[in-house]
Design an enzyme around this catalytic site. Structure first.
Site, PDB file in Angstrom:
ATOM      1  N   GLU A   1       0.807  -1.221   0.000  1.00  0.00           N
ATOM      2  CA  GLU A   1       0.000   0.000   0.000  1.00  0.00           C
ATOM      3  C   GLU A   1       0.837   1.267   0.000  1.00  0.00           C
ATOM      4  O   GLU A   1       0.328   2.362   0.278  1.00  0.00           O
ATOM      5  CB  GLU A   1      -0.917   0.013   1.225  1.00  0.00           C
ATOM      6  CG  GLU A   1      -1.952  -1.094   1.237  1.00  0.00           C
ATOM      7  CD  GLU A   1      -1.442  -2.387   1.848  1.00  0.00           C
ATOM      8  OE1 GLU A   1      -2.262  -3.298   2.054  1.00  0.00           O
ATOM      9  OE2 GLU A   1      -0.228  -2.511   2.098  1.00  0.00           O
TER      10      GLU A   1
ATOM     11  N   LYS B   1      -6.587 -10.538   9.336  1.00  0.00           N
ATOM     12  CA  LYS B   1      -8.031 -10.761   9.228  1.00  0.00           C
ATOM     13  C   LYS B   1      -8.478 -11.993  10.010  1.00  0.00           C
ATOM     14  O   LYS B   1      -9.592 -12.040  10.540  1.00  0.00           O
ATOM     15  CB  LYS B   1      -8.434 -10.880   7.759  1.00  0.00           C
ATOM     16  CG  LYS B   1      -8.188  -9.616   6.935  1.00  0.00           C
ATOM     17  CD  LYS B   1      -8.572  -9.812   5.475  1.00  0.00           C
ATOM     18  CE  LYS B   1      -8.360  -8.547   4.653  1.00  0.00           C
ATOM     19  NZ  LYS B   1      -6.929  -8.165   4.549  1.00  0.00           N
TER      20      LYS B   1
ATOM     21  N   LYS C   1      -8.472 -14.373   0.094  1.00  0.00           N
ATOM     22  CA  LYS C   1      -7.706 -13.156   0.372  1.00  0.00           C
ATOM     23  C   LYS C   1      -6.549 -13.448   1.311  1.00  0.00           C
ATOM     24  O   LYS C   1      -6.626 -14.350   2.141  1.00  0.00           O
ATOM     25  CB  LYS C   1      -8.628 -12.095   0.986  1.00  0.00           C
ATOM     26  CG  LYS C   1      -9.284 -12.503   2.289  1.00  0.00           C
ATOM     27  CD  LYS C   1     -10.277 -11.456   2.802  1.00  0.00           C
ATOM     28  CE  LYS C   1     -11.538 -11.394   1.991  1.00  0.00           C
ATOM     29  NZ  LYS C   1     -12.580 -10.525   2.612  1.00  0.00           N
TER      30      LYS C   1
ATOM     31  N   SER D   1      -6.119  -3.036   1.162  1.00  0.00           N
ATOM     32  CA  SER D   1      -6.435  -2.406  -0.129  1.00  0.00           C
ATOM     33  C   SER D   1      -6.769  -3.406  -1.214  1.00  0.00           C
ATOM     34  O   SER D   1      -6.537  -3.174  -2.387  1.00  0.00           O
ATOM     35  CB  SER D   1      -5.278  -1.510  -0.580  1.00  0.00           C
ATOM     36  OG  SER D   1      -5.066  -0.473   0.345  1.00  0.00           O
TER      37      SER D   1
ATOM     38  N   GLU E   1     -13.322 -17.163   2.362  1.00  0.00           N
ATOM     39  CA  GLU E   1     -14.560 -16.758   3.016  1.00  0.00           C
ATOM     40  C   GLU E   1     -15.757 -16.932   2.097  1.00  0.00           C
ATOM     41  O   GLU E   1     -15.659 -16.729   0.876  1.00  0.00           O
ATOM     42  CB  GLU E   1     -14.475 -15.291   3.453  1.00  0.00           C
ATOM     43  CG  GLU E   1     -13.480 -15.036   4.556  1.00  0.00           C
ATOM     44  CD  GLU E   1     -13.469 -13.592   5.019  1.00  0.00           C
ATOM     45  OE1 GLU E   1     -12.968 -13.347   6.119  1.00  0.00           O
ATOM     46  OE2 GLU E   1     -13.957 -12.711   4.285  1.00  0.00           O
TER      47      GLU E   1
ATOM     48  N   GLY F   1     -18.910 -15.825   0.284  1.00  0.00           N
ATOM     49  CA  GLY F   1     -19.458 -14.552  -0.173  1.00  0.00           C
ATOM     50  C   GLY F   1     -20.789 -14.292   0.518  1.00  0.00           C
ATOM     51  O   GLY F   1     -21.604 -15.212   0.689  1.00  0.00           O
TER      52      GLY F   1
ATOM     53  N   ALA G   1     -25.063  -9.321   0.521  1.00  0.00           N
ATOM     54  CA  ALA G   1     -25.272  -8.153   1.378  1.00  0.00           C
ATOM     55  C   ALA G   1     -24.693  -6.917   0.722  1.00  0.00           C
ATOM     56  O   ALA G   1     -23.931  -7.000  -0.246  1.00  0.00           O
ATOM     57  CB  ALA G   1     -24.606  -8.376   2.741  1.00  0.00           C
ATOM     58  N   ARG G   2     -25.065  -5.783   1.268  1.00  0.00           N
ATOM     59  CA  ARG G   2     -24.444  -4.523   0.862  1.00  0.00           C
ATOM     60  C   ARG G   2     -23.280  -4.247   1.805  1.00  0.00           C
ATOM     61  O   ARG G   2     -23.361  -4.505   3.003  1.00  0.00           O
ATOM     62  CB  ARG G   2     -25.468  -3.394   0.909  1.00  0.00           C
ATOM     63  CG  ARG G   2     -26.521  -3.530  -0.193  1.00  0.00           C
ATOM     64  CD  ARG G   2     -27.722  -2.647   0.055  1.00  0.00           C
ATOM     65  NE  ARG G   2     -27.384  -1.226   0.079  1.00  0.00           N
ATOM     66  CZ  ARG G   2     -28.282  -0.253   0.263  1.00  0.00           C
ATOM     67  NH1 ARG G   2     -29.551  -0.575   0.469  1.00  0.00           N
ATOM     68  NH2 ARG G   2     -27.922   1.014   0.263  1.00  0.00           N
TER      69      ARG G   2
ATOM     70  N   GLU H   1     -14.298  -6.309   7.974  1.00  0.00           N
ATOM     71  CA  GLU H   1     -12.949  -6.083   8.485  1.00  0.00           C
ATOM     72  C   GLU H   1     -12.861  -4.711   9.136  1.00  0.00           C
ATOM     73  O   GLU H   1     -13.775  -3.892   9.035  1.00  0.00           O
ATOM     74  CB  GLU H   1     -11.900  -6.217   7.369  1.00  0.00           C
ATOM     75  CG  GLU H   1     -12.049  -5.218   6.233  1.00  0.00           C
ATOM     76  CD  GLU H   1     -11.032  -5.468   5.126  1.00  0.00           C
ATOM     77  OE1 GLU H   1     -10.784  -6.657   4.806  1.00  0.00           O
ATOM     78  OE2 GLU H   1     -10.482  -4.490   4.594  1.00  0.00           O
TER      79      GLU H   1
ATOM     80  N   SER I   1     -11.628   9.818   0.334  1.00  0.00           N
ATOM     81  CA  SER I   1     -11.731   8.508   0.983  1.00  0.00           C
ATOM     82  C   SER I   1     -12.965   8.456   1.878  1.00  0.00           C
ATOM     83  O   SER I   1     -13.448   9.476   2.354  1.00  0.00           O
ATOM     84  CB  SER I   1     -10.486   8.229   1.819  1.00  0.00           C
ATOM     85  OG  SER I   1      -9.331   8.127   1.018  1.00  0.00           O
TER      86      SER I   1
END
Length: 393
Positions: free
Chosen positions: A19, A148, A202, A208, A241, A243, A246-247, A342, A353
């Site tokens: 990042e 995570k 992931k 990011s 994970e 999926g 959801a929003r 997260e 941002s």
């Protein structure tokens, strides 16, 4: 009575993590917005190799539209050297002849660093040992939220819902075959866990959206193995994970002063503008494609759901022992269930941002937000002792 002097703030950016460039852009926004009447910035850039530099390129000149900026050594830049024993007076720059020149007394550090070696507790531990005040979460929260797997463990123990998933240790996998030799084993692990597709694979300790892959075809062992391989390039610990239908709703949490009650912003949502049902919010759509998405604060949800998101964001912040700031990313399911995706302990901090945008919509402007975070860690007792000395003199 003496005039109030500006507080000297080390603003750090860059770093060894993936990042790096996002950190540079965040710092550029912070430095442009910093209240110059109250604060003097000491700009410390960290190269991708871990060199600390001052007097390099002014971050205020960076703009994502011009490409991804990086911290590099320039003819005028100097190495930063720390004297641990001197604490806030222990910041020096090495001149060309090798002598050390003091960078002056430092009142606080604002580490605008994303990812490993900046957001993971390592640099926080350094400043703790030096006794230097710094903005943001402490060692434990920073380390736990960068991983995570451990974030989910802490949240689950606090009774906060998280997405179902498994954690893989890829160190013993067959790298020569590109994990193809492990494909059936991986598929069996997913099936044993009862995870429904699509899956998101992931790295556990990256940010990011680097190395994140969406796996859509149930039973396709090769696709799953390829996704795990991609994530393993960023971390040997990989999450698979389920999926969530959801929003994705994000909430900014602010707690500048130790011991105070955390406050949650109005929750926001990243709205994708391409309307591609196969797209997810990856690195490019976050940072490189301005037309890919926009931020909506508050998110278009009923008021009671927005309040539920704010409440669970504060609960999650407390569960990981958060301090200063964090962006808590949630899933809001069609049945109204809210779960945590997260927690980012140093979220993106550019003017566009989500974190600053959410607080702007909640009534705290960008410059004021930065000032509050800095003020929260500066010891008022130090000012009082200086003022008393001036009065006596």
């Amino acid at each position: 009575m003496s005039m109030t002097t500006k507080k000297r703030i080390v603003v750090m950016y860059g770093g060894k993590a993936d990042e790096h460039s996002i950190s540079c852009i965040s710092a550029a926004g912070v430095l442009r917005a910093l209240d110059a009447d109250r604060f003097e910035a000491i700009e410390v850039g960290i190269t991708k190799h871990g060199e600390w530099l001052v007097d390099g390129v002014d971050p205020r000149s960076w703009n994502m539209a011009d490409g991804l900026p990086t911290v590099t050594r320039t003819p005028g830049s100097r190495d930063v050297v720390l004297d641990m024993a001197l604490g806030c007076d222990g910041f020096f720059a090495r001149d060309a002849d090798g002598t050390l020149a003091s960078l002056g007394h430092v009142d606080a550090v604002l580490p605008v660093l994303h990812g490993p070696f900046g957001e993971d507790g390592t640099i926080q531990g350094l400043f703790e040992m030096m006794g230097v005040p710094y903005v943001g979460c402490g060692v434990l929260a920073s380390a736990a939220c960068m991983d995570k797997h451990f974030t989910k463990a802490l949240l689950s123990s606090a009774g906060i819902p998280v997405a179902p998933g498994i954690t893989l240790d890829t160190r013993a996998f067959d790298h020569a075959s590109g994990f193809a030799a492990n494909a059936d084993q991986l598929l069996a692990a997913v099936e044993d866990a009862g995870l429904a597709y699509p899956l998101f694979v992931k790295p556990s300790r990256a940010g990011s959206s680097f190395g994140v892959t969406k796996v859509e075809h149930a039973g396709d062992a090769a696709e799953l193995a390829a996704a795990v391989l991609e994530a393993s390039h960023h971390d040997w610990k990989v999450l698979v994970e389920q999926g969530i239908d959801a929003r994705e709703i994000e909430c900014a949490v602010l707690c500048p002063e130790a011991g105070s009650e955390p406050k949650a912003s109005l929750p926001g949502e990243i709205v994708l503008d391409h309307h591609d049902e196969d797209q997810f919010y990856d690195f490019d759509s976050k940072y490189m494609d301005a037309s890919a998405s926009h931020v909506e604060v508050p998110a278009d949800l009923p008021g009671d759901v927005l309040e539920q998101v704010r409440e669970i964001a504060v609960k999650a912040f407390k569960a990981v022992d958060g301090a200063g700031l964090a962006r808590v990313d949630t899933f809001v399911c069609p049945d109204g269930t809210v779960m945590i995706n997260e927690i980012n302990t140093m979220p993106g901090f550019t003017p566009i941002s989500m974190y600053p945008k959410a607080w702007e919509a909640t009534g705290i402007g960008y410059t004021d937000l930065i000032s509050r975070l800095i003020d929260g860690v500066i010891d008022p007792a130090a000012d009082a002792s200086v003022s008393a000395a001036d009065t006596v003199a």
